[in-house]
Design an enzyme around this catalytic site. Structure first.
Site, short mmCIF file in Angstrom:
data_model
loop_
_atom_site.label_atom_id
_atom_site.label_comp_id
_atom_site.label_asym_id
_atom_site.label_seq_id
_atom_site.Cartn_x
_atom_site.Cartn_y
_atom_site.Cartn_z
N LYS A 1 0.91 -1.18 -0.02
CA LYS A 1 -0.09 -0.04 0.05
C LYS A 1 0.84 1.27 0.01
CE LYS A 1 -4.42 0.78 2.00
NZ LYS A 1 -5.36 0.50 3.13
O1 G3P Z 1 -9.81 1.51 4.50
C1 G3P Z 1 -9.52 2.80 4.98
C2 G3P Z 1 -9.90 2.85 6.48
O2 G3P Z 1 -9.25 1.85 7.27
C3 G3P Z 1 -10.00 4.32 6.87
O3 G3P Z 1 -11.09 4.24 7.44
O4 G3P Z 1 -13.08 4.96 8.94
O5 G3P Z 1 -10.62 5.61 9.37
O6 G3P Z 1 -11.69 6.74 7.62
P1 G3P Z 1 -11.54 5.36 8.42
#
Ligand code: G3P
Length: 277
Positions: free
Chosen positions: A98
């Site tokens: 990534k």
């Molecule tokens: O897939 C990316 C994710 O882990 C981020 O999620 O909810 O922290 O924006 P969030």
């Protein structure tokens, strides 16, 4: 067919979704790794052996892609770490490296494109890359052109940004309409993008029109409705937190129906199904 990934580095969650039989892959990032390490530290007094932990995660996932993120911010660091992750863990499973589309952390960026350069370099070395932190279809296009196999638009965080820019108070799991929020006659936007779903839609359209061999992986999903909307606009992959995965199985009427069907079972039918006749 759309693929379902789990957005988690917690082994128990990965094993639980795998057991259901519908797991296509796993995505992690440094914050998700921190969450699993904090959990382990809480459970065990001895230190955490992260190498063995990631190895086990890959073995559990088998052929399924598992995204592991670099932490470096320069081209050299990202390429070195990407190769290290791939070489160290590639023998245990299907590692995708990534890489952030852009690693600048200042307001004013020189935009030297370290992320894109690193994607191009790793891809040239046949290391599959998942380009992360995508917030515009243009970023997705550049990453795909550099050879990324997945691009990850962050839906929930796009919705956060539109609300933050407009000083709208919100909770992270509050629903944000796919068509955006209207203020007077105007729909609020981020340079023409009106929601996280719209961002995914833009990425899907631009990549499929240009026939890139790159899949759109909808990320930062916070609700079942967002999950549904990402699939409706054609995301190739959706990565779901464990809670959203489980929530997607439920509905009040499913529970009500189950109770009624259980109540209505007649003895003759039950006997037949016990297999005693
Ligand atoms: O897939 C990316 C994710 O882990 C981020 O999620 O909810 O922290 O924006 P969030």
């Amino acid at each position: 067919m759309v693929k379902l990934f789990l957005d988690s580095a917690i082994l128990d969650e990965i094993k639980a979704v795998k057991k259901i039989g519908i797991l296509d892959g796993v995505t992690t990032n440094p914050s998700l790794i921190k969450k699993s390490v904090d959990k382990l530290k809480g459970e065990e007094s001895k230190g955490v052996d992260i190498e063995s932990y990631i190895k086990e995660m890959l073995e559990v996932c088998g052929e399924r892609p598992v995204s592991l993120e670099v932490i470096g911010v320069s081209f050299e660091e990202m390429v070195r770490e990407g190769k290290l992750l791939y070489e160290k863990f590639g023998k245990y499973g299907n590692v995708y490296v990534k890489i952030p589309v852009n690693t600048c952390m200042e307001e004013e960026c020189s935009m030297e494109g370290d992320g894109i350069r690193a994607i191009a370099e790793l891809s040239k070395n046949n290391i599959p890359v998942n380009c992360t932190l995508v917030f515009t279809p243009e970023q997705a296009l550049l990453a795909a052109k550099a050879g990324a196999k997945f691009v990850s638009p962050f839906m929930g965080r796009e919705d956060d940004y539109i609300r933050e820019m407009n000083r709208i108070k919100f909770d992270k799991t509050d629903y944000f309409p796919a068509k955006g929020i209207k203020k007077g006659e105007k729909v609020l936007d981020d340079d023409g993008i009106v929601s996280g779903v719209d961002l995914v839609d833009g990425c899907v359209k631009i990549l499929s029109k240009n026939r890139f061999e790159c899949e759109v992986l909808a990320a930062s999903i916070r609700s079942t409705r967002q999950f549904r909307e990402a699939v409706k606009v054609g995301a190739d992959i959706v990565t779901l937190p464990y809670g959203v995965f489980i929530e997607s199985l439920g509905h009040a009427k499913t529970i009500e129906g189950m109770k009624k069907f259980s109540e209505d079972v007649v003895e003759e039918y039950a006997e037949l199904l016990r297999g005693r006749k």
